[in-house]
Design an enzyme around this catalytic site. Structure first.
Site, short mmCIF file in Angstrom:
data_model
loop_
_atom_site.label_atom_id
_atom_site.label_comp_id
_atom_site.label_asym_id
_atom_site.label_seq_id
_atom_site.Cartn_x
_atom_site.Cartn_y
_atom_site.Cartn_z
N CYS A 146 38.65 34.85 37.85
CA CYS A 146 37.93 34.30 38.80
C CYS A 146 37.18 32.97 38.58
O CYS A 146 37.63 32.06 39.45
CB CYS A 146 37.17 35.22 39.51
SG CYS A 146 35.74 35.99 38.55
N HIS B 286 31.73 38.58 40.46
CA HIS B 286 32.90 38.00 40.99
C HIS B 286 32.60 36.67 41.42
O HIS B 286 31.36 36.29 41.89
CB HIS B 286 33.69 38.86 42.03
CG HIS B 286 34.68 38.21 42.60
ND1 HIS B 286 35.66 37.61 41.88
CD2 HIS B 286 34.96 38.01 44.00
CE1 HIS B 286 36.95 37.23 42.76
NE2 HIS B 286 36.60 37.33 43.99
N SER C 115 41.53 37.52 42.48
CA SER C 115 40.87 38.94 42.20
C SER C 115 42.13 39.95 42.10
O SER C 115 43.18 39.62 42.40
CB SER C 115 39.95 39.27 43.41
OG SER C 115 39.67 40.52 43.12
#
Length: 307
Positions: A111, A146, A163
Site C-alpha cells: 500500500c 493501511h 490492498s
C-alpha cells in the site's frame, strides 16, 4: 516465482539480497534455487504493465482509472518481503526517483509503495489535489495499518491505492465531501470485520517532482475512541477546509523556497479538539516578508537535486 523480475530486467543487488534472506528462512536451498531460475533461458516471458500515457484531452477521471489499473496490474505483494525501501522522511524528489525505479522493475507492491507510485503517475495532473490517508484498525486482538492516496478533483473526493481487499483501494472521485469518502472506507472495513480506530490525514502533495520538501503524512490525527460521530465528521471537514484554504492562498502544495512559520496551530482549533500536528506547510501569505534568518532556513546541503 515471485522473485523473478518481469521481462528479465536486472534487480539491484540489495533487493536480491533481501529476497534471498527471506527465502533462506523458509527454504534451505533458497539461494541456489534463485540462482538456477535467474540463469534459466526457457522461462516464459512475463508481461510488463505499461505505464499509462495520456492525451492532453483525456479527462482526469479516466486518467485516474488508468493509473489505478496500472497499480493493480503490478499486483499486491504477498511474499512478506519488502522489495522497495520507502522512508517517509525522504524529500519528494527522492521518492519520485524510487517510483521511477518501481515502474522499471515492475515488481509486486504494497500500500505505501502504491501511494508513492500514485503521486508519481499523477504529477502532471495539476488540477488534482493529492493527500495521504492512513487507517488503523482492530481485528481479532491485533492492529492493522493501511494507507491510500486521497484525491480531490472538481470538489469530488476519491482514492488510489492497493490492498488485499478490493473495497479498500480505489475509490472513484464521486464523493461530495471528505467525510463521505472516509465513511465509505469505514463501512468497507466493517464488512471485513475490522473496527476503525484512527485516521491520519496529510496535506496536499506538491506537483513538483524535484521538490525537496517532505510529504506531510499526518497533519490531522483523529482518534475515533475519543470522538463522537458528529465530532469525527466535523474534524474531517475541518481538515478538508484547511487544505482548500492553503491552496486558495497559494501556500499549498508546499514549496521549498518560501519562509516557514513554525509551531503555528490552526486558529480554529479548540482545547478539546483531537491532536492536529503543526503543518510544515503553514506559511505566511506571499505578501508578507520576513527578514532572512539563517537558523530558520532548512539545510539543503545534504540533498542532491537531480535535473
Amino acid at each position: 516465482p515471485f522473485f523473478v523480475n518481469r521481462g528479465g530486467l536486472p534487480v539491484d543487488e540489495p533487493t536480491w539480497e533481501r529476497m534471498w534472506r527471506h527465502v533462506g528462512r523458509i527454504h534451505p536451498e533458497g539461494e541456489r534455487v534463485a540462482q538456477r531460475i535467474r540463469g534459466a533461458a526457457d522461462l516464459p516471458k512475463i508481461p510488463i504493465p505499461s505505464v499509462p500515457v495520456f492525451q492532453p484531452s483525456t479527462p482526469i477521471p479516466e486518467r485516474l482509472e488508468a493509473v489505478q489499473r496500472y497499480i493493480r496490474e503490478l499486483q499486491y505483494n504477498h511474499t512478506g518481503t519488502q522489495f522497495f525501501e520507502i522512508k517517509k522522511s525522504r524529500p519528494l524528489t527522492g521518492l519520485m526517483d524510487l517510483a521511477k525505479e518501481m515502474t522499471k522493475e515492475a515488481l509486486p507492491i504494497k500500500c505505501l509503495e502504491a501511494v508513492i507510485l500514485g503521486i508519481y503517475l499523477t504529477n502532471n495532473m495539476t488540477t488534482l489535489d493529492r493527500f495521504p490517508i492512513s487507517f488503523k484498525t482492530h481485528f481479532s486482538g491485533n492492529y492493522f495499518r493501511h494507507i491510500v492516496l486521497g484525491v480531490n478533483f472538481g470538489g469530488r473526493y476519491g482514492a488510489l491505492g492497493i490492498s488485499r481487499r478490493e473495497e479498500l483501494m480505489y475509490k472513484a472521485p464521486v464523493f461530495r465531501t471528505l467525510s463521505e469518502l472516509i465513511f465509505d472506507f469505514e463501512e468497507a472495513y466493517r464488512r471485513c470485520w475490522h473496527t476503525l480506530k484512527k485516521v491520519k490525514l496529510g496535506h496536499c502533495v506538491s506537483h513538483d517532482p524535484h521538490s525537496v520538501e517532505q510529504i506531510e503524512w499526518k497533519h490531522s490525527i483523529l482518534d475515533l475512541d475519543k470522538l463522537t460521530r458528529e465530532d469525527f465528521r466535523k474534524e474531517l471537514e475541518r481538515h478538508a477546509r484547511d487544505m482548500r484554504l492553503k491552496i486558495g492562498k497559494g501556500t499549498g502544495p508546499p514549496s521549498p523556497t518560501k519562509d516557514r512559520k513554525k509551531d503555528v496551530s490552526s486558529p480554529q482549533r479548540g482545547q478539546a479538539s483531537p491532536h492536529r500536528r503543526n503543518s510544515r506547510g503553514d506559511r505566511r501569505p506571499s505578501g508578507e516578508k520576513k527578514p532572512a534568518d539563517s537558523k530558520a532556513m532548512p539545510d539543503l546541503n545534504g540533498y542532491q537535486i537531480r535535473v
